[in-house]
Enzyme design. Structure first.
Site, PDB file in Angstrom:
ATOM      1  N   ASN A 174     -27.628 -20.988 -15.534  1.00  0.00           N
ATOM      2  CA  ASN A 174     -27.750 -19.928 -16.202  1.00  0.00           C
ATOM      3  C   ASN A 174     -28.585 -19.958 -17.623  1.00  0.00           C
ATOM      4  O   ASN A 174     -28.405 -21.263 -18.035  1.00  0.00           O
ATOM      5  CB  ASN A 174     -26.411 -19.254 -16.551  1.00  0.00           C
ATOM      6  CG  ASN A 174     -26.255 -17.922 -17.381  1.00  0.00           C
ATOM      7  OD1 ASN A 174     -27.310 -17.058 -16.918  1.00  0.00           O
ATOM      8  ND2 ASN A 174     -25.712 -17.980 -18.441  1.00  0.00           N
ATOM      9  N   MET A 233     -26.179  -9.838 -15.619  1.00  0.00           N
ATOM     10  CA  MET A 233     -24.945  -9.369 -16.531  1.00  0.00           C
ATOM     11  C   MET A 233     -23.795  -8.912 -15.773  1.00  0.00           C
ATOM     12  O   MET A 233     -23.003  -8.057 -16.290  1.00  0.00           O
ATOM     13  CB  MET A 233     -25.557  -8.283 -17.468  1.00  0.00           C
ATOM     14  CG  MET A 233     -26.783  -8.648 -18.262  1.00  0.00           C
ATOM     15  SD  MET A 233     -26.724 -10.245 -19.177  1.00  0.00           S
ATOM     16  CE  MET A 233     -26.161  -9.586 -20.547  1.00  0.00           C
ATOM     17  N   ARG A 234     -23.311  -9.724 -14.684  1.00  0.00           N
ATOM     18  CA  ARG A 234     -22.187  -9.630 -14.106  1.00  0.00           C
ATOM     19  C   ARG A 234     -21.432 -10.608 -14.036  1.00  0.00           C
ATOM     20  O   ARG A 234     -22.085 -11.883 -13.526  1.00  0.00           O
ATOM     21  CB  ARG A 234     -22.327  -8.949 -12.596  1.00  0.00           C
ATOM     22  CG  ARG A 234     -22.880  -7.638 -12.318  1.00  0.00           C
ATOM     23  CD  ARG A 234     -22.036  -6.400 -12.760  1.00  0.00           C
ATOM     24  NE  ARG A 234     -20.847  -6.295 -12.119  1.00  0.00           N
ATOM     25  CZ  ARG A 234     -19.952  -5.590 -12.489  1.00  0.00           C
ATOM     26  NH1 ARG A 234     -19.917  -4.771 -13.458  1.00  0.00           N
ATOM     27  NH2 ARG A 234     -18.642  -5.402 -11.644  1.00  0.00           N
ATOM     28  N   HIS A 291     -28.914 -18.499 -21.481  1.00  0.00           N
ATOM     29  CA  HIS A 291     -28.199 -17.623 -22.463  1.00  0.00           C
ATOM     30  C   HIS A 291     -29.060 -17.832 -23.678  1.00  0.00           C
ATOM     31  O   HIS A 291     -29.146 -18.875 -24.227  1.00  0.00           O
ATOM     32  CB  HIS A 291     -26.666 -18.215 -22.616  1.00  0.00           C
ATOM     33  CG  HIS A 291     -25.965 -17.362 -23.453  1.00  0.00           C
ATOM     34  ND1 HIS A 291     -25.426 -16.134 -23.156  1.00  0.00           N
ATOM     35  CD2 HIS A 291     -25.661 -17.597 -24.728  1.00  0.00           C
ATOM     36  CE1 HIS A 291     -24.812 -15.723 -24.089  1.00  0.00           C
ATOM     37  NE2 HIS A 291     -24.746 -16.328 -25.084  1.00  0.00           N
ATOM     38  N   ARG A 342     -14.754  -7.039  -7.054  1.00  0.00           N
ATOM     39  CA  ARG A 342     -15.768  -7.954  -7.388  1.00  0.00           C
ATOM     40  C   ARG A 342     -15.994  -8.970  -6.211  1.00  0.00           C
ATOM     41  O   ARG A 342     -17.137  -9.326  -5.974  1.00  0.00           O
ATOM     42  CB  ARG A 342     -15.089  -8.721  -8.762  1.00  0.00           C
ATOM     43  CG  ARG A 342     -16.259  -9.482  -9.478  1.00  0.00           C
ATOM     44  CD  ARG A 342     -15.591 -10.142 -10.757  1.00  0.00           C
ATOM     45  NE  ARG A 342     -15.385  -9.449 -11.813  1.00  0.00           N
ATOM     46  CZ  ARG A 342     -16.165  -8.624 -12.845  1.00  0.00           C
ATOM     47  NH1 ARG A 342     -17.389  -8.944 -12.578  1.00  0.00           N
ATOM     48  NH2 ARG A 342     -15.814  -7.993 -13.535  1.00  0.00           N
ATOM     49  N   LEU A 368     -19.053 -13.251 -12.299  1.00  0.00           N
ATOM     50  CA  LEU A 368     -18.919 -13.797 -10.840  1.00  0.00           C
ATOM     51  C   LEU A 368     -17.548 -14.319 -10.705  1.00  0.00           C
ATOM     52  O   LEU A 368     -17.203 -15.037 -11.449  1.00  0.00           O
ATOM     53  CB  LEU A 368     -20.038 -14.719 -10.210  1.00  0.00           C
ATOM     54  CG  LEU A 368     -21.512 -13.997 -10.264  1.00  0.00           C
ATOM     55  CD1 LEU A 368     -22.494 -15.314 -10.308  1.00  0.00           C
ATOM     56  CD2 LEU A 368     -21.646 -13.278  -9.111  1.00  0.00           C
ATOM     57  N   GLY A 398     -36.204  -9.022 -16.130  1.00  0.00           N
ATOM     58  CA  GLY A 398     -36.995 -10.007 -15.504  1.00  0.00           C
ATOM     59  C   GLY A 398     -38.079 -10.793 -16.030  1.00  0.00           C
ATOM     60  O   GLY A 398     -38.829 -11.407 -15.412  1.00  0.00           O
TER      61      GLY A 398
HETATM   62  C1  GAR Z   1     -32.336 -13.040 -21.575  1.00  0.00           C
HETATM   63  O1  GAR Z   1     -32.320 -13.185 -23.147  1.00  0.00           O
HETATM   64  C2  GAR Z   1     -31.306 -13.878 -21.333  1.00  0.00           C
HETATM   65  O2  GAR Z   1     -30.979 -15.042 -21.831  1.00  0.00           O
HETATM   66  C3  GAR Z   1     -30.042 -13.155 -21.395  1.00  0.00           C
HETATM   67  O3  GAR Z   1     -30.309 -11.683 -20.858  1.00  0.00           O
HETATM   68  C4  GAR Z   1     -31.758 -11.704 -21.204  1.00  0.00           C
HETATM   69  C5  GAR Z   1     -32.453 -11.253 -20.000  1.00  0.00           C
HETATM   70  O4  GAR Z   1     -33.717 -10.844 -20.306  1.00  0.00           O
HETATM   71  N1  GAR Z   1     -28.795 -13.433 -20.873  1.00  0.00           N
HETATM   72  C6  GAR Z   1     -27.638 -13.492 -21.198  1.00  0.00           C
HETATM   73  O5  GAR Z   1     -27.231 -12.836 -22.246  1.00  0.00           O
HETATM   74  C7  GAR Z   1     -26.512 -14.031 -20.207  1.00  0.00           C
HETATM   75  N2  GAR Z   1     -25.353 -14.284 -20.657  1.00  0.00           N
HETATM   76  P1  GAR Z   1     -35.047 -10.989 -18.905  1.00  0.00           P
HETATM   77  O6  GAR Z   1     -34.378  -9.783 -17.855  1.00  0.00           O
HETATM   78  O7  GAR Z   1     -36.318 -10.458 -19.499  1.00  0.00           O
HETATM   79  O8  GAR Z   1     -35.277 -12.367 -18.275  1.00  0.00           O
END
Ligand code: GAR
Length: 224
Positions: A114, A97-98, A116, A72, A100, A19
């Site tokens: 989103n 990380m799911r 990434h 899902r 949709l 988070g």
């Molecule tokens: C972050 O680095 C985000 O960019 C990545 O998960 C991490 C969550 O960190 N998301 C992905 O890889 C989506 N494909 P956080 O919970 O500390 O924000």
């Protein structure tokens, strides 16, 4: 962390874990002139640390455990119900990380973004920093984009470039990219919420006269 204020577009933040991006959005939403407010935080993992961050900030925090759903679509429907109950107008995926399903993605088309940790369309998926280092890439970064049904795809709103150093490990690179994520996500959400950007022909266009370049260059690289 600042206390939320309640004006601007109502957003939901969907998380699965730590988070830290959620925390950066909470801080942004606490600023007086910020055009969004967090109506609800949803996690598919009941133990996600981000739920504690949300609760500590006085936000509604809901766990919808995906393992309790056979399909899902029924999981997505439960999320959708929570979003409607909170009058959500925009969704921010922040480490959610799911995948949709298509119906949900289409229902929220151009109203879901989103973040990434790569320069998409390079390196979608997982284990990004390991793959970047293995490939000897010199510049990585992060991307905020509108969400489409295939993983980590959709019109790109903002990107930050981050250098990959020769002694980087996946962890040290992840940290450097994460710092950039915390800067760019609030900036990108602001542009979506106040109408600075919109989608046209599956590309992001900026309202006339808006400054496009600011989020594109990493301040981390301005070191001489
Ligand atoms: C972050 O680095 C985000 O960019 C990545 O998960 C991490 C969550 O960190 N998301 C992905 O890889 C989506 N494909 P956080 O919970 O500390 O924000």
């Amino acid at each position: 962390m600042n206390v939320k204020r309640s004006s601007g577009k109502k957003i939901a933040v969907l998380i699965s874990g730590r988070g830290s991006n959620l925390a950066s959005l909470i801080d942004a939403c606490a600023r007086d002139d910020y055009p969004a407010q967090i109506a609800v935080v949803v996690s598919n993992r009941p133990a996600a640390k981000g739920l504690d961050i949300a609760r500590a900030a006085g936000l509604s925090a809901v766990a919808i455990d995906h393992t309790a759903f056979a399909a899902r679509e029924t999981f997505d429907a439960e999320i959708d119900k929570v979003l409607r109950d909170h009058d959500v107008e925009l969704i921010c995926l922040a480490g959610f990380m799911r995948l949709l399903a298509n119906d949900f993605v289409e229902r929220w088309r151009n109203r879901m973004i989103n973040i990434h940790p790569s320069l998409l369309p390079a390196y979608p998926g997982v284990n990004i920093h390991e793959r970047v280092i293995d490939d000897g890439v010199r510049i990585s970064g992060c991307t905020v984009h509108y969400v489409r049904a295939s993983m980590d795809s959709g019109p790109i709103i903002a990107q930050v470039a981050v250098p990959v150093l020769s002694n980087d490990t996946a962890d040290s690179l992840a940290q450097r990219v994460l710092s950039a994520e915390h800067q760019i996500y609030p900036q990108a959400l602001r542009m979506v919420a106040d109408g600075t950007v919109r989608v046209s022909g599956e590309r992001v266009v900026f309202a006339a006269g808006e400054q496009e370049a600011a989020p594109l260059v990493s301040p981390l690289m301005v070191t001489g």
